[in-house]
Design a protein around this motif. Structure first.
Motif, PDB file in Angstrom:
ATOM      1  N   ILE A   1       4.225  -1.641   9.227  1.00 53.44           N
ATOM      2  CA  ILE A   1       3.945  -0.202   9.179  1.00 53.44           C
ATOM      3  C   ILE A   1       5.084   0.521   9.877  1.00 53.44           C
ATOM      4  O   ILE A   1       5.490   0.128  10.985  1.00 53.44           O
ATOM      5  CB  ILE A   1       2.613   0.154   9.876  1.00 53.44           C
ATOM      6  N   LYS A   2       5.641   1.534   9.258  1.00 56.95           N
ATOM      7  CA  LYS A   2       6.747   2.321   9.826  1.00 56.95           C
ATOM      8  C   LYS A   2       7.906   1.425  10.254  1.00 56.95           C
ATOM      9  O   LYS A   2       8.516   1.631  11.294  1.00 56.95           O
ATOM     10  CB  LYS A   2       6.255   3.175  11.006  1.00 56.95           C
ATOM     11  N   GLY A   3       8.193   0.401   9.460  1.00 58.63           N
ATOM     12  CA  GLY A   3       9.320  -0.470   9.721  1.00 58.63           C
ATOM     13  C   GLY A   3       9.094  -1.511  10.799  1.00 58.63           C
ATOM     14  O   GLY A   3       9.995  -2.308  11.097  1.00 58.63           O
ATOM     15  N   THR A   4       7.899  -1.560  11.384  1.00 59.69           N
ATOM     16  CA  THR A   4       7.577  -2.528  12.421  1.00 59.69           C
ATOM     17  C   THR A   4       6.624  -3.577  11.871  1.00 59.69           C
ATOM     18  O   THR A   4       5.590  -3.235  11.287  1.00 59.69           O
ATOM     19  CB  THR A   4       6.919  -1.838  13.635  1.00 59.69           C
TER      20      THR A   4
ATOM     21  N   ILE B   1       0.846  -1.195   0.000  1.00 60.25           N
ATOM     22  CA  ILE B   1       0.000   0.000   0.000  1.00 60.25           C
ATOM     23  C   ILE B   1       0.881   1.244   0.000  1.00 60.25           C
ATOM     24  O   ILE B   1       1.848   1.336   0.766  1.00 60.25           O
ATOM     25  CB  ILE B   1      -0.900   0.024   1.244  1.00 60.25           C
ATOM     26  N   LYS B   2       0.550   2.211  -0.839  1.00 60.21           N
ATOM     27  CA  LYS B   2       1.257   3.490  -0.858  1.00 60.21           C
ATOM     28  C   LYS B   2       0.659   4.412   0.212  1.00 60.21           C
ATOM     29  O   LYS B   2      -0.500   4.816   0.125  1.00 60.21           O
ATOM     30  CB  LYS B   2       1.142   4.148  -2.239  1.00 60.21           C
ATOM     31  N   VAL B   3       1.448   4.722   1.232  1.00 61.00           N
ATOM     32  CA  VAL B   3       0.961   5.505   2.359  1.00 61.00           C
ATOM     33  C   VAL B   3       0.444   6.872   1.924  1.00 61.00           C
ATOM     34  O   VAL B   3      -0.578   7.363   2.427  1.00 61.00           O
ATOM     35  CB  VAL B   3       2.069   5.665   3.413  1.00 61.00           C
TER      36      VAL B   3
ATOM     37  N   TYR C   1       8.743   6.183   5.454  1.00 57.16           N
ATOM     38  CA  TYR C   1       8.160   4.843   5.300  1.00 57.16           C
ATOM     39  C   TYR C   1       7.016   4.912   4.281  1.00 57.16           C
ATOM     40  O   TYR C   1       5.843   5.004   4.653  1.00 57.16           O
ATOM     41  CB  TYR C   1       7.635   4.329   6.638  1.00 57.16           C
ATOM     42  N   PRO C   2       7.343   4.918   3.002  1.00 56.64           N
ATOM     43  CA  PRO C   2       6.332   5.169   1.972  1.00 56.64           C
ATOM     44  C   PRO C   2       5.343   4.028   1.739  1.00 56.64           C
ATOM     45  O   PRO C   2       4.329   4.236   1.064  1.00 56.64           O
ATOM     46  CB  PRO C   2       7.171   5.410   0.713  1.00 56.64           C
ATOM     47  N   GLU C   3       5.619   2.848   2.304  1.00 57.68           N
ATOM     48  CA  GLU C   3       4.757   1.703   2.020  1.00 57.68           C
ATOM     49  C   GLU C   3       4.333   0.976   3.296  1.00 57.68           C
ATOM     50  O   GLU C   3       5.091   0.891   4.262  1.00 57.68           O
ATOM     51  CB  GLU C   3       5.471   0.706   1.103  1.00 57.68           C
TER      52      GLU C   3
ATOM     53  N   ASP D   1      -5.538  14.590   5.929  1.00 56.32           N
ATOM     54  CA  ASP D   1      -4.723  13.647   5.157  1.00 56.32           C
ATOM     55  C   ASP D   1      -3.251  14.041   5.205  1.00 56.32           C
ATOM     56  O   ASP D   1      -2.367  13.175   5.360  1.00 56.32           O
ATOM     57  CB  ASP D   1      -5.204  13.592   3.709  1.00 56.32           C
ATOM     58  N   GLU D   2      -2.963  15.322   5.088  1.00 58.32           N
ATOM     59  CA  GLU D   2      -1.573  15.782   5.147  1.00 58.32           C
ATOM     60  C   GLU D   2      -0.971  15.501   6.522  1.00 58.32           C
ATOM     61  O   GLU D   2       0.197  15.095   6.632  1.00 58.32           O
ATOM     62  CB  GLU D   2      -1.492  17.275   4.824  1.00 58.32           C
ATOM     63  N   HIS D   3      -1.759  15.713   7.565  1.00 61.38           N
ATOM     64  CA  HIS D   3      -1.265  15.432   8.917  1.00 61.38           C
ATOM     65  C   HIS D   3      -0.955  13.938   9.072  1.00 61.38           C
ATOM     66  O   HIS D   3       0.057  13.566   9.677  1.00 61.38           O
ATOM     67  CB  HIS D   3      -2.290  15.876   9.961  1.00 61.38           C
ATOM     68  N   LEU D   4      -1.795  13.088   8.530  1.00 63.04           N
ATOM     69  CA  LEU D   4      -1.583  11.650   8.624  1.00 63.04           C
ATOM     70  C   LEU D   4      -0.297  11.210   7.912  1.00 63.04           C
ATOM     71  O   LEU D   4       0.299  10.184   8.273  1.00 63.04           O
ATOM     72  CB  LEU D   4      -2.780  10.898   8.043  1.00 63.04           C
ATOM     73  N   ARG D   5       0.140  11.973   6.925  1.00 60.76           N
ATOM     74  CA  ARG D   5       1.363  11.629   6.186  1.00 60.76           C
ATOM     75  C   ARG D   5       2.628  12.064   6.916  1.00 60.76           C
ATOM     76  O   ARG D   5       3.728  11.652   6.549  1.00 60.76           O
ATOM     77  CB  ARG D   5       1.327  12.268   4.794  1.00 60.76           C
TER      78      ARG D   5
END
Length: 202
Positions: free
Chosen positions: A132-135, A79-81, A106-108, A92-96
């Motif tokens: 997610i975020k490398g975890t 999934i593309k974050v 972590y783009p994916e 949406d911008e805040h979530l990114r």
């Protein structure tokens, strides 16, 4: 024979009694998720009173379905974050940002199945690792096989829908804010929903 693996007797390790379900051996093959006819959504409690719902609009996925050897069935999803969409651009911008998904670093988001089983009839349970975020953490998806068909363009399709609930803090998504009336702005429990249409490779 169902697509996914039968369960085992947890006390003896022996195969449990066969679960009755549709004969799907003819659907054995490799499939690509059709993102134009699928949806990956989520919902999370907001301000203790309602749910914010959203989806990811850009993703790729593949399935290998094996009716003759259900344990060989697999699923993968990327999934593309940055494609997160909640119908409110500022949110949406805040979530990114680093407060949440940190899409720049972590783009994916990825999911890779580890095992699966048929529960009953058309219902299945898919185990896998969600990153997610490398975890990476294990999750369990409850899915329903919704059917198979040949579309107007001659493509063979299969469908699944279902989802799971996760605690976002398990993946480092801990941002929150206290409310004056008590409680917090964002719930920790996130409901994930999948509505998947996949096309068989020619």
């Amino acid at each position: 024979m169902g697509i996914f693996n039968r369960s085992k007797n947890t006390a003896t390790g022996a195969p449990a009694a066969a679960v009755q379900g549709p004969d799907l051996a003819h659907l054995t093959g490799d499939y690509t998720i059709d993102s134009t006819h699928s949806k990956i959504g989520f919902a999370v409690r907001h301000a203790m009173v309602t749910n914010v719902r959203g989806e990811f609009t850009e993703y790729e996925g593949k399935l290998h379905l094996d009716g003759a050897d259900p344990a060989a069935s697999t699923a993968e999803l990327v999934i593309k974050v940055a494609s997160i969409h909640t119908n409110q651009a500022q949110r949406d911008e805040h979530l990114r940002t680093g407060d949440f998904f940190d899409a720049a670093t972590y783009p994916e988001i990825t999911f890779k199945s580890t095992s699966a089983q048929q529960i009953h009839g058309d219902t299945y349970r898919l185990h896998g690792d969600l990153t997610i975020k490398g975890t990476s953490r294990p999750v369990v998806l409850d899915l329903e096989f919704t059917g198979a068909a040949t579309d107007l363009y001659g493509a063979n399709r299969v469908g699944f829908e279902g989802g799971t609930s996760v605690d976002r803090t398990d993946w480092g998504l801990t941002y929150n804010a206290a409310l004056e009336t008590g409680g917090v702005l964002i719930g920790e429990k996130v409901k994930l929903t999948l509505d998947i249409s996949a096309v068989r490779a020619s």
